[in-house]
Design a protein around this motif. Structure first.
Motif, mmCIF file in Angstrom:
data_model
loop_
_atom_site.group_PDB
_atom_site.id
_atom_site.type_symbol
_atom_site.label_atom_id
_atom_site.label_comp_id
_atom_site.label_asym_id
_atom_site.label_seq_id
_atom_site.Cartn_x
_atom_site.Cartn_y
_atom_site.Cartn_z
ATOM 1 N N ALA A 84 -40.190 -8.878 19.632
ATOM 2 C CA ALA A 84 -39.585 -8.982 20.959
ATOM 3 C C ALA A 84 -38.066 -9.053 20.906
ATOM 4 O O ALA A 84 -37.404 -8.850 21.932
ATOM 5 N N ALA A 87 -36.292 -5.852 22.144
ATOM 6 C CA ALA A 87 -36.246 -5.507 23.571
ATOM 7 C C ALA A 87 -34.893 -5.850 24.206
ATOM 8 O O ALA A 87 -34.303 -4.998 24.881
ATOM 9 N N ALA A 91 -32.271 -3.154 25.783
ATOM 10 C CA ALA A 91 -31.914 -3.287 27.198
ATOM 11 C C ALA A 91 -30.408 -3.453 27.376
ATOM 12 O O ALA A 91 -29.795 -2.809 28.240
#
Length: 222
Positions: A84, A87, A91
């Motif tokens: 994770a 991410a 972004a």
């Protein structure tokens, strides 16, 4: 793209002085992966509390006070936490690149992706420091390590008063440690944008970084 840590913190402008047309994403990717590992390892006390230790399918770990039983789902959750970490990197790079190009920047998506990854370096030290501070709180108060890390959110779950660090847990966004990490990351981000998209974005990037840090400080004070 190779960046020296000393330059990154002291003179980030020098660290990003030269950005290749096609920078390597290997080292930036390893930085993000390392951050994911640090966050995942740090989450172990919170995860053990959330999953519970009364399970027939648990993993036993020897500790100074006996055994710590963690449900077998924990390794999977740790792996998810590591993955994770990519991410937010993707972004932030996407938002940064889109905004920079709208403001007249000339960098490529690859250059933005490589530069923005270095914003995660301060958090390697912040999360490491938070564990040390939380351990000190747990050693000198009645709070557990999980309560010291999580603060108010774990007080009811554990049935004991929370450990206060700036009025919250060590990991709370209202802690000064979080603000320090954000300030360093914002400074690196501003230089990264300038390096990837040209000096004409310097003023805008610096102003945006200052606004983010100011809002974080206000969150702590208010």
């Amino acid at each position: 793209m190779t960046v020296r840590l000393r330059s990154l913190f002291v003179r980030p402008g020098d660290a990003f002085a030269e950005v290749p047309d096609r920078p390597s994403l290997l080292t930036p990717g390893l930085v993000v992966f390392a951050l994911g590992v640090v966050v995942a390892v740090q989450s172990v006390p919170l995860m053990a509390l959330a999953l519970g230790d009364a399970s027939a399918h648990s993993l036993q770990f020897a500790t100074g006070d006996g055994l710590l039983a963690v449900q077998s789902a924990a390794p999977f959750n740790l792996a998810v936490n590591v993955g994770a970490a990519f991410a937010p990197w993707l972004a932030l790079a996407a938002v940064t690149h889109a905004g920079a190009r709208l403001a007249g920047g000339t960098g490529t998506p690859r250059q933005t992706l490589a530069a923005v990854a270095w914003c995660g370096v301060p958090w390697l030290f912040v999360y490491g420091a938070s564990v040390v501070i939380a351990a000190a709180i747990a050693a000198t108060t009645d709070a557990t390590l999980a309560a010291a890390l999580g603060g108010h959110s774990l007080a009811f779950v554990e049935g004991r008063p929370p450990a206060y660090f700036d009025g919250s847990g060590v990991l709370d966004v209202r802690a000064w440690l979080f603000v320090a990490g954000l300030a360093l990351s914002a400074r690196i981000w501003a230089r990264a944008v300038t390096s990837a998209h040209g000096p004409r974005l310097t003023r805008g990037a610096n102003v945006l970084a200052a606004v983010v840090v100011a809002l974080a400080v206000l969150t702590v004070l208010l």
